[in-house]
Design a protein around this motif. Structure first.
Motif, PDB file in Angstrom:
ATOM      1  N   SER A 123       0.826  -1.204   0.000  1.00 24.31           N
ATOM      2  CA  SER A 123       0.000   0.000   0.000  1.00 24.31           C
ATOM      3  C   SER A 123       0.861   1.255   0.000  1.00 24.31           C
ATOM      4  CB  SER A 123      -0.910   0.007   1.230  1.00 24.31           C
ATOM      5  OG  SER A 123      -1.494   1.278   1.423  1.00 24.31           O
ATOM      6  N   ALA A 125      -0.253   4.288   0.447  1.00 19.72           N
ATOM      7  CA  ALA A 125      -0.700   5.139   1.556  1.00 19.72           C
ATOM      8  C   ALA A 125      -0.069   4.724   2.876  1.00 19.72           C
ATOM      9  CB  ALA A 125      -2.219   5.094   1.665  1.00 19.72           C
ATOM     10  N   GLU A 132       1.016   9.198  -3.486  1.00 15.53           N
ATOM     11  CA  GLU A 132      -0.126   8.988  -4.369  1.00 15.53           C
ATOM     12  C   GLU A 132      -0.766  10.311  -4.791  1.00 15.53           C
ATOM     13  OE1 GLU A 132      -1.944   8.934  -0.201  1.00 15.53           O
ATOM     14  OE2 GLU A 132      -0.027   8.536  -1.203  1.00 15.53           O
ATOM     15  N   SER A 136      -0.796  10.989  -9.294  1.00 13.93           N
ATOM     16  CA  SER A 136      -2.180  10.514  -9.374  1.00 13.93           C
ATOM     17  C   SER A 136      -2.528  10.146 -10.810  1.00 13.93           C
ATOM     18  CB  SER A 136      -3.143  11.582  -8.865  1.00 13.93           C
ATOM     19  OG  SER A 136      -3.033  12.766  -9.646  1.00 13.93           O
ATOM     20  N   ASP A 142      -9.763   7.977  -7.096  1.00 10.85           N
ATOM     21  CA  ASP A 142     -10.256   7.433  -5.820  1.00 10.85           C
ATOM     22  C   ASP A 142      -9.904   5.959  -5.595  1.00 10.85           C
ATOM     23  OD1 ASP A 142     -11.469   9.919  -5.254  1.00 10.85           O
ATOM     24  OD2 ASP A 142     -13.271   9.335  -6.362  1.00 10.85           O
ATOM     25  N   PRO A 144      -7.090   3.443  -4.435  1.00 15.70           N
ATOM     26  CA  PRO A 144      -5.790   3.525  -3.760  1.00 15.70           C
ATOM     27  C   PRO A 144      -4.730   2.697  -4.487  1.00 15.70           C
ATOM     28  CG  PRO A 144      -7.273   2.098  -2.536  1.00 15.70           C
ATOM     29  CD  PRO A 144      -8.088   2.720  -3.617  1.00 15.70           C
ATOM     30  N   TYR A 256      -3.344  -0.199  -9.706  1.00 17.16           N
ATOM     31  CA  TYR A 256      -4.640   0.175  -9.125  1.00 17.16           C
ATOM     32  C   TYR A 256      -5.601  -0.991  -9.336  1.00 17.16           C
ATOM     33  CZ  TYR A 256      -2.644   4.862  -9.478  1.00 17.16           C
ATOM     34  OH  TYR A 256      -1.815   5.955  -9.367  1.00 17.16           O
TER      35      TYR A 256
END
Length: 339
Positions: A123, A125, A132, A136, A142, A144, A256
């Motif tokens: 991950s 995040a 991120e 982007s 939206d 993650p 993603y």
């Protein structure tokens, strides 16, 4: 030995917006390459400068949370797989700070017997918060991201139940893809015991054993190849098998995944496994009868409850959290022995 020659290449496009991506490409359910999709990312630009610049950029965001790292000796030739008798795997798993994975990659680089190292599905995040935001992707707003880092390694053909956009940031990668209907020709290993959570093909694409796996020749007739340079991205529809080769001393990919229905329905793979238990061992005549029911209630393009008014469709009603609760209540009652 290189991967067997596959004549069909994945279609590619130079640009795509979110509307075209979601309404045309995702619904068509065929792999597509997006050339240069992430060339504007600071992460991709850092990788284009040098490996050192890329590592320095990653370290800007690193909070050094623990990650899962797979390490195999040079004898596995970069192919993460089972051991010889399939009682285990041909690599070791370690957990440690993200910075340790970067340090190990640097330490291994250029060694005559370079160990294989792979950090998958981590991950962003969690381990690189904020990255991120600077990197982007509009077409998957939206969703993650996850990051994958390693040296020259190979991941055996496997599928994901999620829709997937995989962005090559640093290093070259080759995806060899097989459509879902080729599953019988891929000689898949155990569903419940595998190197990374998903069942994998037992065929080594670099050295196919056609005596042991003769139907794999047919799978190759339907295979597609996607060669990705840094900045390119690949759309992989759910359940498409993909073998992944990375070729350089430092390879970074950001992907993603999303499954919009799973929070309501649960995992389709769980449904498959349950059906293997409850239906897969029945006599052939009963399996044929159940196939008719599955075709009608699950696989038909026409909703099975159209002849009923909405208020009495029950388990054949529209997909909502309420329907999920109805299904669970129905199953719980069956488990309790009611008929």
């Amino acid at each position: 030995m290189s991967t067997p020659i596959v004549n069909s290449k994945v279609e590619w496009r130079e640009s795509v917006d979110q509307d075209v991506f979601l309404n045309d490409i995702v619904t068509a359910a065929k792999p597509v390459i997006f050339k240069g999709l992430t060339n504007h990312w600071p992460l991709t630009k850092a990788g284009a400068d040098s490996n050192e610049a890329l590592v320095a950029y990653l370290k800007r965001f690193n909070v050094d949370n623990d990650v899962r790292i797979l390490i195999g000796n040079d004898g596995i030739k970069g192919r993460f797989f089972y051991n010889e008798d399939m009682s285990g795997f041909n690599f070791q798993e370690k957990r440690g700070p993200f910075g340790m994975a970067l340090a190990l990659l640097d330490a291994y680089r250029g060694k005559p017997s370079e160990p294989a190292l792979y950090m998958g599905a981590t991950s962003v995040a969690k381990v690189l918060p904020g990255m991120e935001v600077d990197n982007s992707l509009d077409i998957v707003a939206d969703v993650p991201p996850h990051i994958w880092i390693g040296n020259a390694v190979t991941i055996a053909p496997h599928f994901d139940t999620s829709t997937n956009v995989a962005c090559a940031v640093a290093g070259r990668r080759r995806f060899t893809l097989f459509p879902p209907e080729q599953v019988a020709n891929l000689y898949v290993g155990p569903i419940e015991f595998n190197p990374a959570g998903q069942p994998i093909s037992l065929v080594d694409l670099k050295q196919p054993d056609y005596e042991r796996f003769p139907r794999f020749r047919e799978a190759l007739n339907h295979a597609l190849v996607a060669d990705l340079e840094p900045g390119d991205a690949l759309f992989i529809p759910p359940l498409w098998w993909h073998n992944v080769e990375s070729f350089d001393p430092l390879n970074v990919l950001v992907n993603y995944w999303w499954e919009p229905l799973t929070p309501i329905t649960g995992s389709p793979l769980n449904g498959l496994v349950q059906s293997m238990l409850t239906i897969g061992h029945l006599p052939d005549t009963q399996k044929a009868a159940w196939r008719a029911l599955f075709d009608h209630y699950v696989f038909s393009a026409e909703p099975p409850g159209e002849h009923l008014t909405p208020e009495i469709r029950g388990l054949m009603g529209a997909l909502t959290p309420s329907l999920r609760d109805q299904v669970n209540e129905f199953l719980n009652n069956k488990t309790d022995g009611s008929r």
